[in-house]
Design a protein around this motif. Structure first.
Motif, PDB file in Angstrom:
ATOM      1  N   LEU A  96      45.539 -15.818  25.857  1.00 17.08           N
ATOM      2  CA  LEU A  96      44.585 -15.346  26.876  1.00 17.08           C
ATOM      3  C   LEU A  96      45.370 -15.574  27.980  1.00 17.08           C
ATOM      4  CD1 LEU A  96      41.366 -16.912  25.459  1.00 17.08           C
ATOM      5  CD2 LEU A  96      42.134 -14.694  25.159  1.00 17.08           C
ATOM      6  N   PRO A  97      45.074 -14.861  29.042  1.00 15.40           N
ATOM      7  CA  PRO A  97      45.581 -15.253  30.540  1.00 15.40           C
ATOM      8  C   PRO A  97      45.162 -16.273  31.348  1.00 15.40           C
ATOM      9  CG  PRO A  97      44.235 -13.293  30.622  1.00 15.40           C
ATOM     10  CD  PRO A  97      44.328 -13.585  29.132  1.00 15.40           C
ATOM     11  N   ASP A  98      46.150 -16.953  32.068  1.00 19.15           N
ATOM     12  CA  ASP A  98      45.518 -18.303  32.932  1.00 19.15           C
ATOM     13  C   ASP A  98      44.656 -17.810  33.732  1.00 19.15           C
ATOM     14  OD1 ASP A  98      47.239 -19.895  31.458  1.00 19.15           O
ATOM     15  OD2 ASP A  98      49.036 -19.524  32.852  1.00 19.15           O
ATOM     16  N   SER A  99      44.663 -16.411  34.277  1.00 21.43           N
ATOM     17  CA  SER A  99      43.874 -16.189  35.353  1.00 21.43           C
ATOM     18  C   SER A  99      42.533 -15.536  34.782  1.00 21.43           C
ATOM     19  CB  SER A  99      44.500 -14.844  36.013  1.00 21.43           C
ATOM     20  OG  SER A  99      44.866 -13.824  35.347  1.00 21.43           O
ATOM     21  N   LEU A 100      41.974 -15.890  33.651  1.00 19.35           N
ATOM     22  CA  LEU A 100      40.880 -15.011  33.010  1.00 19.35           C
ATOM     23  C   LEU A 100      39.633 -15.588  33.937  1.00 19.35           C
ATOM     24  CD1 LEU A 100      39.972 -13.747  30.622  1.00 19.35           C
ATOM     25  CD2 LEU A 100      39.406 -15.789  29.431  1.00 19.35           C
ATOM     26  N   ALA A 101      39.401 -16.767  34.141  1.00 26.93           N
ATOM     27  CA  ALA A 101      38.369 -17.444  34.842  1.00 26.93           C
ATOM     28  C   ALA A 101      38.300 -16.654  36.153  1.00 26.93           C
ATOM     29  CB  ALA A 101      38.004 -18.896  34.855  1.00 26.93           C
ATOM     30  N   GLN A 102      39.539 -16.623  36.796  1.00 22.94           N
ATOM     31  CA  GLN A 102      39.364 -16.030  38.193  1.00 22.94           C
ATOM     32  C   GLN A 102      39.246 -14.712  38.350  1.00 22.94           C
ATOM     33  OE1 GLN A 102      43.401 -16.391  39.767  1.00 22.94           O
ATOM     34  NE2 GLN A 102      42.894 -15.373  41.870  1.00 22.94           N
ATOM     35  N   LYS A 103      39.464 -13.876  37.360  1.00 18.62           N
ATOM     36  CA  LYS A 103      39.457 -12.497  37.259  1.00 18.62           C
ATOM     37  C   LYS A 103      37.733 -12.018  36.834  1.00 18.62           C
ATOM     38  CE  LYS A 103      43.448 -11.469  39.463  1.00 18.62           C
ATOM     39  NZ  LYS A 103      43.134 -10.876  40.722  1.00 18.62           N
ATOM     40  N   LEU A 104      37.460 -12.971  35.802  1.00 22.34           N
ATOM     41  CA  LEU A 104      36.082 -12.613  35.065  1.00 22.34           C
ATOM     42  C   LEU A 104      35.316 -13.871  35.599  1.00 22.34           C
ATOM     43  CD1 LEU A 104      37.542 -10.860  31.861  1.00 22.34           C
ATOM     44  CD2 LEU A 104      36.850  -9.830  34.022  1.00 22.34           C
ATOM     45  N   PRO A 105      34.967 -14.227  36.505  1.00 20.50           N
ATOM     46  CA  PRO A 105      34.147 -15.572  36.817  1.00 20.50           C
ATOM     47  C   PRO A 105      32.925 -15.542  36.379  1.00 20.50           C
ATOM     48  CG  PRO A 105      34.288 -14.158  38.748  1.00 20.50           C
ATOM     49  CD  PRO A 105      35.096 -13.439  37.820  1.00 20.50           C
ATOM     50  N   ASN A 106      32.182 -14.415  35.934  1.00 15.91           N
ATOM     51  CA  ASN A 106      31.027 -14.232  35.654  1.00 15.91           C
ATOM     52  C   ASN A 106      30.470 -14.065  34.037  1.00 15.91           C
ATOM     53  OD1 ASN A 106      29.500 -14.988  38.021  1.00 15.91           O
ATOM     54  ND2 ASN A 106      30.337 -13.149  38.864  1.00 15.91           N
ATOM     55  N   LEU A 107      31.627 -14.394  33.344  1.00 17.45           N
ATOM     56  CA  LEU A 107      31.440 -14.327  31.918  1.00 17.45           C
ATOM     57  C   LEU A 107      30.458 -15.248  31.265  1.00 17.45           C
ATOM     58  CD1 LEU A 107      34.716 -13.702  30.219  1.00 17.45           C
ATOM     59  CD2 LEU A 107      33.062 -12.109  30.350  1.00 17.45           C
ATOM     60  N   ILE A 108      29.538 -14.681  30.493  1.00 18.75           N
ATOM     61  CA  ILE A 108      28.573 -15.567  29.941  1.00 18.75           C
ATOM     62  C   ILE A 108      28.981 -15.715  28.298  1.00 18.75           C
ATOM     63  CG2 ILE A 108      25.910 -15.702  29.021  1.00 18.75           C
ATOM     64  CD1 ILE A 108      25.580 -14.454  31.792  1.00 18.75           C
ATOM     65  N   GLU A 109      29.395 -14.513  27.700  1.00 18.43           N
ATOM     66  CA  GLU A 109      29.700 -14.419  26.176  1.00 18.43           C
ATOM     67  C   GLU A 109      31.006 -14.092  26.018  1.00 18.43           C
ATOM     68  OE1 GLU A 109      26.826 -12.420  24.301  1.00 18.43           O
ATOM     69  OE2 GLU A 109      24.988 -13.658  25.027  1.00 18.43           O
ATOM     70  N   LEU A 110      32.067 -14.600  25.287  1.00 14.24           N
ATOM     71  CA  LEU A 110      33.341 -14.040  25.158  1.00 14.24           C
ATOM     72  C   LEU A 110      33.516 -14.131  23.700  1.00 14.24           C
ATOM     73  CD1 LEU A 110      36.203 -13.165  26.078  1.00 14.24           C
ATOM     74  CD2 LEU A 110      36.660 -15.704  26.469  1.00 14.24           C
ATOM     75  N   TYR A 111      33.809 -12.908  22.987  1.00 13.14           N
ATOM     76  CA  TYR A 111      33.925 -12.769  21.489  1.00 13.14           C
ATOM     77  C   TYR A 111      35.547 -12.383  21.082  1.00 13.14           C
ATOM     78  CZ  TYR A 111      28.759 -12.909  21.656  1.00 13.14           C
ATOM     79  OH  TYR A 111      27.588 -13.635  21.998  1.00 13.14           O
ATOM     80  N   LEU A 112      35.991 -13.292  20.640  1.00 16.51           N
ATOM     81  CA  LEU A 112      37.463 -13.007  20.253  1.00 16.51           C
ATOM     82  C   LEU A 112      37.708 -13.238  18.748  1.00 16.51           C
ATOM     83  CD1 LEU A 112      38.922 -15.236  23.275  1.00 16.51           C
ATOM     84  CD2 LEU A 112      39.088 -12.435  22.943  1.00 16.51           C
ATOM     85  N   HIS A 113      36.946 -13.064  18.098  1.00 15.51           N
ATOM     86  CA  HIS A 113      36.667 -13.110  16.408  1.00 15.51           C
ATOM     87  C   HIS A 113      37.920 -12.292  15.879  1.00 15.51           C
ATOM     88  CE1 HIS A 113      35.649 -12.846  12.087  1.00 15.51           C
ATOM     89  NE2 HIS A 113      34.925 -13.766  12.298  1.00 15.51           N
ATOM     90  N   SER A 114      38.498 -12.693  14.960  1.00 18.90           N
ATOM     91  CA  SER A 114      39.747 -12.412  14.396  1.00 18.90           C
ATOM     92  C   SER A 114      40.675 -11.741  15.221  1.00 18.90           C
ATOM     93  CB  SER A 114      39.030 -10.886  13.270  1.00 18.90           C
ATOM     94  OG  SER A 114      38.100 -11.337  12.285  1.00 18.90           O
ATOM     95  N   ASN A 115      41.548 -12.568  15.503  1.00 14.05           N
ATOM     96  CA  ASN A 115      42.672 -12.352  16.367  1.00 14.05           C
ATOM     97  C   ASN A 115      43.974 -12.945  15.907  1.00 14.05           C
ATOM     98  OD1 ASN A 115      42.506 -10.193  18.827  1.00 14.05           O
ATOM     99  ND2 ASN A 115      40.738 -11.172  18.857  1.00 14.05           N
ATOM    100  N   ASN A 116      44.812 -13.384  16.596  1.00 12.90           N
ATOM    101  CA  ASN A 116      46.064 -14.332  16.183  1.00 12.90           C
ATOM    102  C   ASN A 116      46.146 -15.121  17.058  1.00 12.90           C
ATOM    103  OD1 ASN A 116      46.500 -12.633  13.926  1.00 12.90           O
ATOM    104  ND2 ASN A 116      47.737 -11.348  15.150  1.00 12.90           N
ATOM    105  N   ILE A 117      45.046 -15.674  18.153  1.00 17.30           N
ATOM    106  CA  ILE A 117      45.375 -16.544  18.968  1.00 17.30           C
ATOM    107  C   ILE A 117      45.737 -18.075  18.531  1.00 17.30           C
ATOM    108  CG2 ILE A 117      44.020 -17.736  21.168  1.00 17.30           C
ATOM    109  CD1 ILE A 117      42.271 -15.172  21.110  1.00 17.30           C
TER     110      ILE A 117
END
Length: 371
Positions: free
Chosen positions: A56-77
């Motif tokens: 995931l990008p380091d800037s995730l919280a800076q660019k998407l600051p109002n996220l309430i739900e984040l669904y990343l099921h079934s990736n290769n993280i």
């Protein structure tokens, strides 16, 4: 495919969508379009299931600051950035079925988090900072390689559902008995040999699933009126003597850290409570009196104790199932056959019994679970 993705994100920006669905897009990298300029300041829910993301990008919280739900099921993280702790409004995080080997401590800064799903990864431990998530209601860490759970997990005072099936757990932290809102506990297919003596003492806990823990030979009697799943437990046990012997071994493990002379299970014939137990009960009373009345001049001065004993005074090994007396070393066990419930068909395939734990032979004689 790229143009379609670009168009989807462009429309989301133009129309200020609160929900964005990017499932099944075969994404190898986090879309840069989401991070350009001011990002998507208005986005609240981002769905990116079934892709091929590795980070995931380091800037995730800076660019998407109002996220309430984040669904990343079934990736290769494999790893999530420390900056994820800046998602101050995040309430639901799903990282199930990825390749996580480590969970950064910064997850403990997600103070609004209510649901954390980490099942089917490669986690060998959890950071103690998870205990800082006071609003966490659901924690799923099933199908990992966990050998233990954080002792600080009991600080998650809102926790209702805890799933840790298919791990390498040999014990359940006794502090979990303090989770007053816990309604469902699932620890099937682990290596449990005993359960905390007070487990089930809370009225809220109604469902406990410990199926396929082969060496689990006894269930605390506090679970007597709960819905229990214990298929495949105690399969190596043969007869009542073996149950008693196995329970003694389990309780010996429960007393880790105490001197060897107190790692024993008293028999019903004993009439004298050992000195070590009496001393701990006296310290326990003094400890709680000092906490309730710190300025009372009539109380003796505080007694300096090692951290291990202070922890035991705060979280006793268990409480007498007859009179609720706190217990620290010696336990008088009394076996009761597993009662017939809605899962009786499952229970008949086990040799597990309920065990009542009493603080004295007197309590043991007068306790009748089946009355």
């Amino acid at each position: 495919m790229a143009s379609e993705l670009h168009e989807t994100i462009f429309m989301a920006k133009q129309e200020r969508h609160k929900n964005l669905f990017l499932n099944y897009r075969n994404l190898n990298h986090f879309p840069v379009e989401l991070l350009k300029d001011e990002g998507l300041q208005f986005l609240e829910r981002l769905y990116m299931k079934r892709n091929s993301l590795t980070t995931l990008p380091d800037s995730l919280a800076q660019k998407l600051p109002n996220l309430i739900e984040l669904y990343l099921h079934s990736n290769n993280i494999v790893i999530i950035p420390k900056a994820i702790g800046n998602l101050s409004r995040l309430q639901s995080l799903d990282l199930s079925s990825n390749a996580l080997q480590l969970l950064c401590p910064e997850v403990g800064r997600l103070r609004s988090l209510r649901h954390l799903r980490l099942s089917n990864n490669q986690l060998k431990s959890l950071p103690p900072e998870i205990g800082d998530l006071q609003f966490l209601e659901t924690l799923d860490v099933s199908m990992n390689q966990l050998a233990s759970l954080p002792d600080r997990l009991h600080r998650c005072s809102s926790l209702q559902h805890l799933s840790a099936d298919h791990n390498l757990l040999s014990r359940v932290p006794r502090h979990l008995c303090r989770l007053a809102r816990l309604t469902q506990l699932s620890m099937a297919a682990n290596r449990l040999t005993f359960l905390p003596l007070d487990l089930g003492g809370s009225r809220e806990l109604q469902f406990v699933f410990v199926d396929n823990n082969l060496d689990l030979k006894g269930l605390p009697s506090y679970l007597y009126n709960k819905v229990i799943g214990c298929s495949g437990c105690g399969v190596s046990v043969r007869g009542g003597d073996a149950v008693q012997e196995g329970q003694a071994e389990a309780l010996s493990e429960a007393l880790l850290g105490l001197p060897s002379e107190v790692k024993a299970v008293a028999s019903e014939a004993d009439n004298v409570v050992p000195l070590e137990e009496l001393a701990m009960r006296t310290l326990h009373r003094l400890y709680h009196q000092q906490r309730r009345h710190p300025a009372d001049v009539n109380l003796p001065p505080p007694i300096p104790l090692p951290r291990s004993l202070l922890d035991l005074l705060q979280f006793p090994l268990g409480h007498c199932h007859r009179c609720t007396q706190a217990m620290f070393t010696v336990i008088y066990p009394k076996l009761f056959p597993l009662r017939h419930t809605a899962l009786a068909g499952v229970h008949r395939r086990t040799t597990v019994s309920f065990v009542a734990y009493c603080c004295s032979s007197r309590c043991l004689r007068t306790f009748n679970l089946q009355a």
